[in-house]
Design a protein around this motif. Structure first.
Motif, PDB file in Angstrom:
ATOM      1  N   THR A 223      25.225 -51.585 -73.830  1.00 55.46           N
ATOM      2  CA  THR A 223      25.875 -52.885 -73.681  1.00 55.46           C
ATOM      3  C   THR A 223      27.118 -52.700 -72.826  1.00 55.46           C
ATOM      4  N   ASP A 224      27.899 -53.758 -72.715  1.00 55.71           N
ATOM      5  CA  ASP A 224      29.154 -53.660 -71.970  1.00 55.71           C
ATOM      6  C   ASP A 224      30.053 -52.567 -72.531  1.00 55.71           C
ATOM      7  N   ASP A 225      30.021 -52.391 -73.863  1.00 55.84           N
ATOM      8  CA  ASP A 225      30.983 -51.501 -74.517  1.00 55.84           C
ATOM      9  C   ASP A 225      30.389 -50.344 -75.318  1.00 55.84           C
TER      10      ASP A 225
ATOM     11  N   ASP B 188      23.416 -61.308 -73.980  1.00 55.53           N
ATOM     12  CA  ASP B 188      24.054 -61.312 -72.657  1.00 55.53           C
ATOM     13  C   ASP B 188      25.022 -60.156 -72.436  1.00 55.53           C
ATOM     14  N   THR B 189      25.230 -59.296 -73.438  1.00 53.80           N
ATOM     15  CA  THR B 189      26.042 -58.092 -73.247  1.00 53.80           C
ATOM     16  C   THR B 189      25.177 -56.868 -72.938  1.00 53.80           C
ATOM     17  N   ILE B 190      23.864 -57.004 -73.068  1.00 53.01           N
ATOM     18  CA  ILE B 190      22.958 -55.874 -72.865  1.00 53.01           C
ATOM     19  C   ILE B 190      22.782 -55.597 -71.379  1.00 53.01           C
ATOM     20  N   LYS B 191      23.037 -54.343 -70.994  1.00 54.45           N
ATOM     21  CA  LYS B 191      22.885 -53.907 -69.610  1.00 54.45           C
ATOM     22  C   LYS B 191      21.579 -53.155 -69.384  1.00 54.45           C
TER      23      LYS B 191
ATOM     24  N   SER C  22      31.242 -45.890 -78.713  1.00 57.05           N
ATOM     25  CA  SER C  22      31.963 -46.564 -77.642  1.00 57.05           C
ATOM     26  C   SER C  22      31.724 -45.851 -76.320  1.00 57.05           C
ATOM     27  N   LEU C  23      31.537 -46.620 -75.252  1.00 60.92           N
ATOM     28  CA  LEU C  23      31.406 -46.037 -73.921  1.00 60.92           C
ATOM     29  C   LEU C  23      32.767 -45.695 -73.331  1.00 60.92           C
TER      30      LEU C  23
END
Length: 92
Positions: free
Chosen positions: A17-19, A77-80, A58-59
């Motif tokens: 995800t984004d994070d 919508d946060t999934i990359k 956490s990324l």
């Protein structure tokens, strides 16, 4: 109250995800319509996806220890990226 259960197939996945980096199980309907992870992700009405038996990290804080939880609810919508988890990829 009756427990309503929907038959699903658990798919082990890696979700970025984004994070966070998340390892866990997504649940899809077996066979036919909505029988693929992409069907679930592209469904217009699905905004959140449960991921069970999850570990996440956490990324941004790379020294952070991965945490585990029985169920995470992830906003679509946060999934990359979604990929088969390493364990399943080796058996494909």
């Amino acid at each position: 109250m009756d427990n309503i259960r929907l038959e699903t197939q658990a798919i082990r996945v890696l979700v970025i995800t984004d994070d966070y980096e998340i390892h866990g199980s997504m649940h899809i309907k077996p066979g036919g319509y909505q029988g693929r992870v992409s069907d679930l992700l592209n469904h217009k009405e699905v905004r959140y996806i449960p991921i069970t038996d999850a570990t996440f990290k956490s990324l941004e804080q790379t020294d952070e220890v991965a945490r585990a939880d029985e169920t995470l609810i992830v906003r679509v919508d946060t999934i990359k990226m979604v990929a088969p988890d390493d364990e399943d990829a080796a058996s494909v």
